[in-house]
Scaffold this active site. Structure first.
Site, short mmCIF file in Angstrom:
data_model
loop_
_atom_site.label_atom_id
_atom_site.label_comp_id
_atom_site.label_asym_id
_atom_site.label_seq_id
_atom_site.Cartn_x
_atom_site.Cartn_y
_atom_site.Cartn_z
N GLY A 15 87.16 -46.96 -99.30
CA GLY A 15 87.14 -47.35 -97.88
C GLY A 15 86.29 -46.37 -97.08
O GLY A 15 86.25 -45.18 -97.40
N THR A 136 89.18 -39.25 -96.91
CA THR A 136 90.08 -40.39 -96.69
C THR A 136 90.91 -40.14 -95.43
O THR A 136 91.34 -39.01 -95.19
CB THR A 136 91.04 -40.69 -97.86
OG1 THR A 136 92.02 -41.64 -97.42
CG2 THR A 136 91.78 -39.48 -98.39
N ASP A 138 93.74 -41.17 -95.23
CA ASP A 138 95.13 -41.08 -95.69
C ASP A 138 95.58 -39.65 -95.95
O ASP A 138 96.77 -39.38 -96.02
CB ASP A 138 95.30 -41.89 -96.99
CG ASP A 138 94.89 -43.35 -96.84
OD1 ASP A 138 94.84 -43.82 -95.70
OD2 ASP A 138 94.60 -43.99 -97.87
N GLY A 181 97.59 -45.44 -94.23
CA GLY A 181 97.96 -44.26 -95.02
C GLY A 181 98.23 -44.58 -96.47
O GLY A 181 98.57 -43.69 -97.25
N ARG A 294 107.97 -55.92 -80.11
CA ARG A 294 106.60 -56.35 -80.37
C ARG A 294 106.02 -55.49 -81.49
O ARG A 294 106.47 -54.36 -81.70
CB ARG A 294 105.72 -56.16 -79.12
CG ARG A 294 106.05 -57.10 -77.97
CD ARG A 294 105.56 -58.51 -78.25
NE ARG A 294 105.69 -59.37 -77.09
CZ ARG A 294 106.77 -60.08 -76.77
NH1 ARG A 294 107.86 -60.00 -77.53
NH2 ARG A 294 106.80 -60.84 -75.70
N TYR A 300 91.95 -51.35 -88.99
CA TYR A 300 90.66 -50.69 -89.26
C TYR A 300 90.11 -49.90 -88.09
O TYR A 300 89.19 -49.10 -88.27
CB TYR A 300 89.65 -51.73 -89.76
CG TYR A 300 90.13 -52.32 -91.07
CD1 TYR A 300 89.93 -51.64 -92.26
CD2 TYR A 300 90.87 -53.50 -91.09
CE1 TYR A 300 90.43 -52.13 -93.45
CE2 TYR A 300 91.37 -54.00 -92.27
CZ TYR A 300 91.16 -53.31 -93.45
OH TYR A 300 91.67 -53.77 -94.63
N VAL A 301 90.69 -50.14 -86.91
CA VAL A 301 90.31 -49.32 -85.75
C VAL A 301 90.46 -47.83 -86.09
O VAL A 301 89.71 -46.98 -85.62
CB VAL A 301 91.23 -49.72 -84.56
CG1 VAL A 301 91.40 -48.60 -83.56
CG2 VAL A 301 90.70 -50.96 -83.89
O1 F6P Z 1 92.44 -45.49 -98.06
C1 F6P Z 1 92.05 -45.78 -96.78
C2 F6P Z 1 92.67 -47.06 -96.33
O2 F6P Z 1 92.20 -47.27 -95.03
C3 F6P Z 1 94.18 -47.13 -96.41
O3 F6P Z 1 94.80 -46.45 -95.35
C4 F6P Z 1 94.40 -48.60 -96.45
O4 F6P Z 1 95.60 -48.91 -97.11
C5 F6P Z 1 93.25 -49.09 -97.24
O5 F6P Z 1 92.23 -48.13 -97.12
C6 F6P Z 1 92.68 -50.41 -96.80
O6 F6P Z 1 91.71 -50.79 -97.74
P1 F6P Z 1 90.62 -51.92 -97.61
O7 F6P Z 1 89.44 -51.35 -96.91
O8 F6P Z 1 90.27 -52.22 -99.02
O9 F6P Z 1 91.26 -53.04 -96.88
#
Ligand code: F6P
Length: 376
Positions: A15, A136, A138, A181, A294, A300-301
């Site tokens: 990612g 990362t 994470d 994460g 809610r 992805y932000v």
């Molecule tokens: O490892 C980074 C991360 O953004 C994680 O937090 C998330 O679970 C994962 O990648 C999402 O992955 P993808 O880009 O494949 O949807």
């Protein structure tokens, strides 16, 4: 591959995350300017390496990218030993080795997270001179205090919690905010503390709804008729966590290829059934407290956009240290961040070794000290 590299390849895999370009630039400028190496950048991670698609990373290509989000090289989540090519899944490791030889590469720099550490280890064992730079959001890479990307994501998630507070407060609502994460709770815990979330739910501490509901009822009784729940995407209640542990144990104990495939299929269906936990928590809390709920999924932000100062600094530091290691012929390592230093740690100790939040971590203590409910 010879010792003391002169022509080096670099790629970003997994990612995307803020700070990748700072690391490409940090490595590239040191390699070019300081050590007189040539650097090429493979497109789209391991896929580009397997397809031998690359660009020359000269000083012009490395200029102006420090502050740019994402990765100028592109990325993918491909695994070298099982890459989808058309309808087939192919072991591309031999092709990758051939490509590196054809391109005259004496070293390869893989920038990525835990999956990339495994890939780097595999390629290292196959004979390539590899170093791995840990990125990362994470923050779950073993032996590195911090990975670049984490700090920016932490800032974004914290700001989101700040903003959610005012709307939760105005509407007297519970807002459940899901934070990325993967299997680790660093981002949810850090942002939850920094943003003052009332409840923080982590993969490391399986939760029950009742203590969470009770803490919300207590807040309401004390005049705070709203609550913010920061939930890590990997957080699970006690039952779901136990189901997952059992499913993973089955995968580990399977003693034939068929049994392993069946166990993995089962494990994946368990994982799929856990999706949408934030919604389940919001629904359960609404029922248990009578407060409207809610959900906000930050998604992805958290990993998009310009890196903050800390990630630019770390990317630059680890990138430059990586060039030092390549020049010394120090391969098969992750360039880990430990204290203020960049330390080479054998890939075999990093690959497959997830860094989750230890239950005695000071951040957990800090959260509990300010009265945060951790769902247990
Ligand atoms: O490892 C980074 C991360 O953004 C994680 O937090 C998330 O679970 C994962 O990648 C999402 O992955 P993808 O880009 O494949 O949807």
């Amino acid at each position: 591959m010879a010792k003391g590299a002169k022509r080096v390849g670099i790629l970003t895999a997994g990612g995307d995350s803020p700070g990748l370009n700072a690391a490409i630039r940090g490595f590239g400028k040191a390699a070019l300017g300081h050590y007189g190496m040539e650097v090429i950048g493979f497109r789209d991670g391991i896929r580009g390496l397997a397809e031998n698609r690359y660009v020359d990373l000269d000083s012009q290509a490395l200029s102006g990218i420090l502050t740019v989000g994402g990765t100028v090289l592109g990325t993918s989540r491909d695994k070298p030993h099982k890459m989808r090519i058309g309808d087939e899944v192919v072991d591309m490791v031999p092709t990758i080795i051939e490509n590196c030889e054809k391109d005259g590469l004496e070293a390869l720099v893989c920038i990525g997270g835990g999956g990339t550490a495994k890939t780097a280890n595999r390629l290292s064992k196959a004979g390539l001179n590899i170093i791995h730079l840990p990125k990362t959001i994470d923050n779950d890479i073993a032996h590195t205090d911090t990975s670049f990307g984490f700090s920016t994501a932490l800032g974004i998630a914290t700001e989101a919690i700040d903003r959610l507070h005012s709307t939760a407060h105005s509407h007297h609502r519970i807002i459940v905010v899901e934070i990325m994460g993967h299997k680790a709770g660093w981002l949810a815990l850090g942002a939850g503390i920094a943003g003052g979330a009332d409840i923080i739910l982590l993969p490391e501490i399986p939760y029950s709804i009742e203590p969470v509901a009770e803490s919300i009822r207590k807040r309401a009784a004390a005049g705070h008729s709203f609550s913010v729940v920061a939930i890590a995407e990997g957080a699970r209640d006690l039952q779901d966590a136990a189901d997952l542990v059992a499913a993973e144990a089955l995968v580990r104990s399977a003693n034939s290829a068929e049994a392993k495939a069946a166990a993995k299929k089962h494990r994946n269906s368990v994982l799929t059934s856990h999706r949408g936990n934030a919604f389940k928590v919001a629904e359960a809390l609404e029922a248990a407290t009578g407060l409207e709920s809610r959900v906000t999924i930050l998604g992805y932000v958290q990993r998009g956009g310009t890196p903050d100062a800390q990630d630019r600094l770390l990317g630059t530091l680890l990138g430059g240290a990586g060039a030092d290691m390549v020049s010394r012929g120090e391969f098969g390592v992750t360039v880990a961040s430990q204290g203020q230093a960049a330390v080479p740690v054998p890939l075999s100790e990093v690959a497959g070794n997830l860094k989750t939040v230890p239950l005695d971590h000071p951040w957990l203590e800090a959260a509990r000290h300010v009265g945060t409910c951790m769902g247990d």
